[in-house]
Write a protein that holds these residues in place. Sequence first.
Motif, PDB file in Angstrom:
ATOM      1  N   MET A   1       0.859  -1.197   0.000  1.00 21.18           N
ATOM      2  CA  MET A   1       0.000   0.000   0.000  1.00 21.18           C
ATOM      3  C   MET A   1       0.887   1.237   0.000  1.00 21.18           C
ATOM      4  O   MET A   1       1.600   1.501   0.954  1.00 21.18           O
ATOM      5  CB  MET A   1      -0.898  -0.025   1.238  1.00 21.18           C
ATOM      6  CG  MET A   1      -1.762   1.197   1.375  1.00 21.18           C
ATOM      7  SD  MET A   1      -2.983   0.992   2.694  1.00 21.18           S
ATOM      8  CE  MET A   1      -1.961   0.953   4.153  1.00 21.18           C
ATOM      9  N   THR A   2       0.863   1.958  -1.102  1.00 22.53           N
ATOM     10  CA  THR A   2       1.694   3.160  -1.208  1.00 22.53           C
ATOM     11  C   THR A   2       0.799   4.381  -1.137  1.00 22.53           C
ATOM     12  O   THR A   2      -0.208   4.457  -1.842  1.00 22.53           O
ATOM     13  CB  THR A   2       2.438   3.168  -2.555  1.00 22.53           C
ATOM     14  OG1 THR A   2       3.009   1.883  -2.748  1.00 22.53           O
ATOM     15  CG2 THR A   2       3.522   4.220  -2.571  1.00 22.53           C
ATOM     16  N   ARG A   3       1.169   5.303  -0.259  1.00 22.41           N
ATOM     17  CA  ARG A   3       0.409   6.538  -0.174  1.00 22.41           C
ATOM     18  C   ARG A   3       1.107   7.573  -1.048  1.00 22.41           C
ATOM     19  O   ARG A   3       2.261   7.921  -0.808  1.00 22.41           O
ATOM     20  CB  ARG A   3       0.339   6.999   1.281  1.00 22.41           C
ATOM     21  CG  ARG A   3      -0.529   8.236   1.461  1.00 22.41           C
ATOM     22  CD  ARG A   3      -0.735   8.472   2.951  1.00 22.41           C
ATOM     23  NE  ARG A   3      -1.493   9.690   3.192  1.00 22.41           N
ATOM     24  CZ  ARG A   3      -2.440   9.793   4.132  1.00 22.41           C
ATOM     25  NH1 ARG A   3      -2.736   8.764   4.904  1.00 22.41           N
ATOM     26  NH2 ARG A   3      -3.073  10.929   4.301  1.00 22.41           N
ATOM     27  N   LEU A   4       0.423   8.026  -2.093  1.00 20.84           N
ATOM     28  CA  LEU A   4       0.999   9.012  -2.999  1.00 20.84           C
ATOM     29  C   LEU A   4       0.674  10.395  -2.459  1.00 20.84           C
ATOM     30  O   LEU A   4      -0.491  10.739  -2.271  1.00 20.84           O
ATOM     31  CB  LEU A   4       0.429   8.855  -4.415  1.00 20.84           C
ATOM     32  CG  LEU A   4       0.586   7.483  -5.080  1.00 20.84           C
ATOM     33  CD1 LEU A   4       0.024   7.519  -6.495  1.00 20.84           C
ATOM     34  CD2 LEU A   4       2.051   7.048  -5.106  1.00 20.84           C
ATOM     35  N   SER A   5       1.713  11.171  -2.211  1.00 24.12           N
ATOM     36  CA  SER A   5       1.510  12.501  -1.623  1.00 24.12           C
ATOM     37  C   SER A   5       0.815  13.430  -2.617  1.00 24.12           C
ATOM     38  O   SER A   5       1.112  13.429  -3.810  1.00 24.12           O
ATOM     39  CB  SER A   5       2.859  13.084  -1.220  1.00 24.12           C
ATOM     40  OG  SER A   5       2.723  14.478  -1.048  1.00 24.12           O
TER      41      SER A   5
ATOM     42  N   VAL B   1      -3.625   8.912 -11.842  1.00 24.52           N
ATOM     43  CA  VAL B   1      -2.995   7.855 -11.031  1.00 24.52           C
ATOM     44  C   VAL B   1      -3.856   6.588 -10.977  1.00 24.52           C
ATOM     45  O   VAL B   1      -3.335   5.490 -10.819  1.00 24.52           O
ATOM     46  CB  VAL B   1      -2.702   8.338  -9.589  1.00 24.52           C
ATOM     47  CG1 VAL B   1      -1.556   9.343  -9.577  1.00 24.52           C
ATOM     48  CG2 VAL B   1      -3.943   8.922  -8.926  1.00 24.52           C
TER      49      VAL B   1
END
Lengths: 167, 284
Positions: A1-5, A73
């Motif tokens: 799980m990547t949180r994209l800023s 995205v």
Amino acid sequence: MTRLSGNSKHSVRMTVNGRAHEGYAEPRMLLADFLRHELGLYGTHVGCEHGVCGACTVLIDGVPSRSCTQYAVQADGASIETVESLADGDTLNALQAAFRNNHALQCGFCTAGILMSATAFLEETPAPTELQVREMLSGHICRCTGYDGIVRAILEAAGVQAEGKAA
Amino acid sequence: MKPVAFDYVRASSIEEVLDLLLEAGDDAVLLAGGMSLGPMLNLRAATPSLVIDLNRTAGLGGITANGAVTTGAMLRQTQAMRDDLLMTVVPLLAKAMPSIGHYQTRSRGTLGGSIAHADPSAELPLCLLTLGGEVELQSKDGSRRVAADDFFEGVLTTARQPTEMITAIHWPRRSGSFGFVEEAQRHGDFALTAAAVWIELDATGSLAGGRLGLGGVEDRPVAFDLKEFAGAPVDENLATQVARDIAGRTDPMDDHVADAAYRRQLAGVLGKRALMEAAGEAGS
């Protein structure tokens, strides 16, 4: 799980019209804006930016969708088809030729979206009735033509395609 | 317009979504098809700090049929309409779903998204309420089912807590027949008013029960039990009387597209037509 800023740009890769592309987008960048400004594909138009006018309609993994209510995205890894996929060089495809024959456009702003909707629609409904065409077109706003030419063009293209398939 | 900046997570599992909700609560929004949330973000009517994308989250699709029919929250509207089982077992959906938005929005819009959004004029909340269905909610504390009667609380307001997500919708199998009629300014626009009907008839063909639901009238969909009108066949006279009686009990919204008196009038006329459609189907 990547949180994209939200405050930085992120790599987005997708296949557009059969070609691999990469660009950079903040999470809030609309897919339509990504196609235009990152990839230089200006055929997709941006009208209302809230999913009503239909000008930005493209095919995402084969499904007709608004590209203004999806973010670039989200389409990472997806396969997109835009209006640039239709013609073969300077040769219009059957649907585009039918639009030309039937005066189905004037200013052309709405045309790209309608062509992409109609492309998917005719795949699913190869011999549509006029009512079916008009219901499909309810998802597009054209301020020039009064729609009659567009309806005729799509019905004509269905005829052309049906003959093509029978041959 | 363009949205304000937000962080973005593409969640791959329900567990991930629930962890994020627990952490972010009210600051996070769940992005399903984006047919309502997308416009709200773009118009800056919603300004979350985090968008949790459910489009590639496992375990939120599909249709299963046991007693009730269960649809995953992320089932696309077009997928639902192409599912013969669902359309046969829940005929009200087959009647109502072509009125949802457009060809180009149903392809992306989801069942759970529409129900979570709770627009007072939306078709899916109205159908779920009329049939007496349930919404399944999950949080880190477990899952619970909320009856549609309790779920819709007002304009864009539901019983879902900030740490919960909708995972599934339960559609009861109702015997009887169904009708759905809506009035909108253009095909695919928000309904000014919509009427959904489920009727049950007894052995003699007289009305025995069911519900009449109305959307776009009050700040949430509303449904009325038809038992009190039981005992006579559903003909034009009865349909007119029932729909008019029910329309008179509503407290309609007043806004720039339709005033309260017009909405009440529409509720009576469309309610009658939906009842007649259901009765015609039962008679055929």
